[in-house]
Structures are given as C-alpha cells and as structure tokens.
Design a protein around this motif. Structure first.
Motif, PDB file in Angstrom:
ATOM      1  N   GLN A 186       0.825  -1.210   0.000  1.00  0.00           N
ATOM      2  CA  GLN A 186       0.000   0.000   0.000  1.00  0.00           C
ATOM      3  C   GLN A 186       0.857   1.257   0.000  1.00  0.00           C
ATOM      4  O   GLN A 186       0.537   2.238  -0.679  1.00  0.00           O
ATOM      5  CB  GLN A 186      -0.941  -0.012   1.211  1.00  0.00           C
ATOM      6  CG  GLN A 186      -2.040  -1.065   1.105  1.00  0.00           C
ATOM      7  CD  GLN A 186      -2.849  -1.212   2.385  1.00  0.00           C
ATOM      8  OE1 GLN A 186      -2.387  -0.855   3.483  1.00  0.00           O
ATOM      9  NE2 GLN A 186      -4.056  -1.729   2.268  1.00  0.00           N
ATOM     10  N   ARG A 187       1.968   1.227   0.731  1.00  0.00           N
ATOM     11  CA  ARG A 187       2.881   2.374   0.726  1.00  0.00           C
ATOM     12  C   ARG A 187       3.493   2.577  -0.659  1.00  0.00           C
ATOM     13  O   ARG A 187       3.632   3.711  -1.128  1.00  0.00           O
ATOM     14  CB  ARG A 187       3.987   2.197   1.772  1.00  0.00           C
ATOM     15  CG  ARG A 187       3.520   2.308   3.209  1.00  0.00           C
ATOM     16  CD  ARG A 187       4.693   2.477   4.161  1.00  0.00           C
ATOM     17  NE  ARG A 187       5.648   1.389   4.116  1.00  0.00           N
ATOM     18  CZ  ARG A 187       5.530   0.264   4.815  1.00  0.00           C
ATOM     19  NH1 ARG A 187       4.492   0.085   5.615  1.00  0.00           N
ATOM     20  NH2 ARG A 187       6.463  -0.682   4.744  1.00  0.00           N
ATOM     21  N   VAL A 188       3.853   1.476  -1.297  1.00  0.00           N
ATOM     22  CA  VAL A 188       4.419   1.564  -2.645  1.00  0.00           C
ATOM     23  C   VAL A 188       3.388   2.115  -3.615  1.00  0.00           C
ATOM     24  O   VAL A 188       3.677   3.013  -4.413  1.00  0.00           O
ATOM     25  CB  VAL A 188       4.928   0.181  -3.107  1.00  0.00           C
ATOM     26  CG1 VAL A 188       5.284   0.217  -4.597  1.00  0.00           C
ATOM     27  CG2 VAL A 188       6.131  -0.251  -2.283  1.00  0.00           C
ATOM     28  N   ALA A 189       2.167   1.602  -3.560  1.00  0.00           N
ATOM     29  CA  ALA A 189       1.116   2.054  -4.473  1.00  0.00           C
ATOM     30  C   ALA A 189       0.833   3.546  -4.292  1.00  0.00           C
ATOM     31  O   ALA A 189       0.653   4.281  -5.272  1.00  0.00           O
ATOM     32  CB  ALA A 189      -0.153   1.242  -4.253  1.00  0.00           C
ATOM     33  N   GLN A 190       0.809   4.006  -3.048  1.00  0.00           N
ATOM     34  CA  GLN A 190       0.554   5.423  -2.793  1.00  0.00           C
ATOM     35  C   GLN A 190       1.691   6.284  -3.344  1.00  0.00           C
ATOM     36  O   GLN A 190       1.454   7.336  -3.962  1.00  0.00           O
ATOM     37  CB  GLN A 190       0.393   5.669  -1.291  1.00  0.00           C
ATOM     38  CG  GLN A 190       0.262   7.136  -0.894  1.00  0.00           C
ATOM     39  CD  GLN A 190      -0.910   7.845  -1.541  1.00  0.00           C
ATOM     40  OE1 GLN A 190      -1.963   7.244  -1.760  1.00  0.00           O
ATOM     41  NE2 GLN A 190      -0.743   9.132  -1.860  1.00  0.00           N
ATOM     42  N   ALA A 191       2.921   5.825  -3.157  1.00  0.00           N
ATOM     43  CA  ALA A 191       4.072   6.589  -3.649  1.00  0.00           C
ATOM     44  C   ALA A 191       4.106   6.648  -5.167  1.00  0.00           C
ATOM     45  O   ALA A 191       4.438   7.684  -5.757  1.00  0.00           O
ATOM     46  CB  ALA A 191       5.368   5.966  -3.126  1.00  0.00           C
ATOM     47  N   VAL A 192       3.747   5.554  -5.817  1.00  0.00           N
ATOM     48  CA  VAL A 192       3.841   5.468  -7.271  1.00  0.00           C
ATOM     49  C   VAL A 192       2.651   6.136  -7.954  1.00  0.00           C
ATOM     50  O   VAL A 192       2.823   6.884  -8.921  1.00  0.00           O
ATOM     51  CB  VAL A 192       3.945   3.992  -7.709  1.00  0.00           C
ATOM     52  CG1 VAL A 192       3.873   3.862  -9.231  1.00  0.00           C
ATOM     53  CG2 VAL A 192       5.251   3.379  -7.191  1.00  0.00           C
ATOM     54  N   PHE A 193       1.457   5.894  -7.453  1.00  0.00           N
ATOM     55  CA  PHE A 193       0.256   6.326  -8.161  1.00  0.00           C
ATOM     56  C   PHE A 193      -0.487   7.492  -7.510  1.00  0.00           C
ATOM     57  O   PHE A 193      -1.367   8.090  -8.135  1.00  0.00           O
ATOM     58  CB  PHE A 193      -0.708   5.148  -8.318  1.00  0.00           C
ATOM     59  CG  PHE A 193      -0.109   3.996  -9.066  1.00  0.00           C
ATOM     60  CD1 PHE A 193       0.225   4.115 -10.408  1.00  0.00           C
ATOM     61  CD2 PHE A 193       0.157   2.792  -8.430  1.00  0.00           C
ATOM     62  CE1 PHE A 193       0.792   3.060 -11.106  1.00  0.00           C
ATOM     63  CE2 PHE A 193       0.720   1.729  -9.120  1.00  0.00           C
ATOM     64  CZ  PHE A 193       1.039   1.864 -10.460  1.00  0.00           C
ATOM     65  N   GLY A 194      -0.143   7.823  -6.272  1.00  0.00           N
ATOM     66  CA  GLY A 194      -0.848   8.889  -5.569  1.00  0.00           C
ATOM     67  C   GLY A 194      -0.018  10.151  -5.421  1.00  0.00           C
ATOM     68  O   GLY A 194       1.124  10.235  -5.888  1.00  0.00           O
ATOM     69  N   ASN A 195      -0.589  11.133  -4.762  1.00  0.00           N
ATOM     70  CA  ASN A 195       0.079  12.413  -4.515  1.00  0.00           C
ATOM     71  C   ASN A 195       0.242  12.640  -3.018  1.00  0.00           C
ATOM     72  O   ASN A 195      -0.470  12.042  -2.210  1.00  0.00           O
ATOM     73  CB  ASN A 195      -0.750  13.557  -5.115  1.00  0.00           C
ATOM     74  CG  ASN A 195      -0.805  13.492  -6.623  1.00  0.00           C
ATOM     75  OD1 ASN A 195       0.214  13.434  -7.289  1.00  0.00           O
ATOM     76  ND2 ASN A 195      -2.023  13.481  -7.174  1.00  0.00           N
TER      77      ASN A 195
END
Length: 307
Positions: A76-85
C-alpha cells in the motif's frame, strides 16, 4: 555440497526442456556461490514453461525476492508513492495549469472510459500517456503479474516448501520516488509528451520498451532497451534511472553481498532484470566488489554448482 544462492532478475521463460532464456549467472565470493537470474514482475508467460523454474529451484533453499507479496501495508505504501500524490496536493497543483491541460487533452480515451486524473501522480499520468502509442497500449494491457516469472518462482517455492524472503525494503520504492524534485516530476511528464509529439521518438520508445520484455539470456538487455527507448531525451532517461535504479541498485548490492552471500540468508534472490545491466547495474557493482560472475545457460549447468 556447496550452498548456492540464486539471484533471479526475472525475464520470460521460452526455451525447451532444461534450456533457459532469461539471465542466469553464478556469483562467487569468499567460497560461497550464488546463482543470478533475470526477472520481470509482470509478463505474458506460457504456463507450460514453469517446469524450468520448478527444475531450477527444486534443490535450493530459501528464496529472497525483490518484494514480499504478503506485505500488504508495504504494498500500500508503494502504491501510494507510485500512483498517488502527497497529502493536500492534486495533479494540477504539481504540474501547473498548462502541463496539466496538455496531459488531459492527450488522455481523452482514458477519460471517456470513466478514468480520472486529478488525484493520480505525475508518474501515473506519464505511464498513461505512453499508452497513447497504440503498440504500447496493446502490449501493456496484455501484461499481468499472474503470468510473470515472479509468479512462477513463488509458485515453485510453495510447491517445494521453500521460505520466501525479501532482498529489498518495502520503503525503497517510496524513498526513490520521494527523491525526485517537483521540477523533475514536471519534466518527466513534459518529456513523455515530447516523445508523443515526435513520431520517430514514439516509434523507438514503443519498440524498445516492448522488446525489453523479450526472452533472452542477456543480462544487459532490459536496461539497454530502456536507454534506447529514451535516447532522444537524456534528461528524461536520467530521471527514469534515478527512479528505478540509482540508490535502489546500491542497496540491493549491499543486501546481496551481506545477507545472501556472506550470511547465506537465502539460496535464491530474485530481482528485476532492469536492475542487472549497465555500468551502475547490480552485476557491474558486484564485480567491483570482487564478486566473480559466471554466465550460465541451463538448469543442468546451474545444478552442477551443488556438486
């Protein structure tokens, strides 16, 4: 019997019988030997080819992979860093009005399908922009984690009762994305748009990025293809390499040398093939530290290291 540590940088399996066509090397230092294979985290792999992975891993011990599929908070941390702001920021804030509008105009196909871009990251937008190239869109939509060499390795580990560990911290990708400045992020999107607006550049980008997934024993291939894909824009390439290689490669080499080789934490290490090649790649950095690297081409040749 010598302990063998296999480092898998995942690539497609196509070969017959016990021959392989992904990067496979034996690494040796201070009396300990390890095998290094090139890998991909997504793919289009023929399920019948998993027999080579099963044969290769049958006699090994614990397997260290690039990430831990069971670490949900880490994923979830990776997904937020890659795809989120970052909190309180939206895409328009990060790109500015002009670049935001240019990007949005190029993504009408995505918006027409119900997609939205306001809350996704500059990296996510740049990735969507590459799918404006028809060949890239068709190819990308065929790739799945379930058909990757990563998946085949995990399946083999379960079948053989082997422990799955990690060679990279789940914080490595978020840290790499956080190292980019906002100016670099804006350029990453602007540079992708420039490629789209140059037919010759777009054709080269598509061809090389697609062929980065080719089945090959060449450990340099994936990184070389990425370089060729962005050869028209050295600054864009530098940002790409900072994101995906750079400090991450250094950390992986540290962990491979210390955890896998010196302390024999695992007998298989699996990392993405793109990390292997180039003067700053994992293979070159390991050689700089006195690790002997021997190219292998078959399961039989790899298993002779057990004797």
């Amino acid at each position: 019997m010598r302990k063998i540590i296999i480092i898998l940088g995942l690539f497609f399996l196509t070969g017959s019988c016990r021959a392989l066509d992904f990067p496979l090397m034996r690494l040796t230092k201070d009396g300990h030997s390890i095998l290094l294979i090139g890998s991909m985290h997504i793919g289009i792999m023929d399920p019948s080819r998993t027999k080579e992975i099963n044969a290769l891993l049958k006699e090994t011990g614990s397997i260290c992979m690039e990430d831990d599929a069971g670490d949900i908070p880490g994923a979830q941390r990776v997904a937020q860093a890659v795809f989120g702001n970052p909190p309180g920021q939206r895409l328009r804030d990060r790109l500015g009005d002009a670049l935001y509008d240019q990007s949005k105009n190029q993504l009408q196909w995505y918006l027409a399908k119900g997609g939205a871009i306001d809350d996704i990251s500059p990296y996510a937008v740049a990735s969507l922009l590459t799918m404006n190239m028809p060949a890239m869109r068709d190819f990308t939509l065929r790739l799945t984690p379930q058909q990757s060499l990563d998946a085949a390795i995990r399946s083999a580990a379960v079948a053989h009762g082997q422990q799955l560990l990690t060679i990279e911290s789940s914080d490595a990708v978020p840290a790499a994305f956080a190292r980019l400045t906002e100016d670099e992020w804006r350029y990453y999107v602007a540079g992708t748009l420039k490629i789209l607006h140059c037919p010759e550049c777009a054709a080269s980008y598509s061809e090389n990025m697609i062929h980065a997934y080719d089945a090959t024993t060449d450990a340099e291939a994936a990184q070389r293809r990425a370089q060729q894909a962005m050869a028209s824009d050295p600054r864009l390439l530098a940002i790409f390499e900072k994101l995906f290689y750079g400090e991450r490669n250094i950390a992986m080499v540290n962990n491979i040398e210390h955890d896998a080789l010196a302390h024999q934490k695992c007998s298989v290490v699996a990392i993405g093939a793109g990390h292997l090649g180039g003067p700053l790649g994992v293979v070159a950095r390991l050689r700089e530290r006195g690790v002997k690297v021997e190219k292998l081409t078959s399961v039989d040749e790899a298993q002779r290291g057990h004797d």
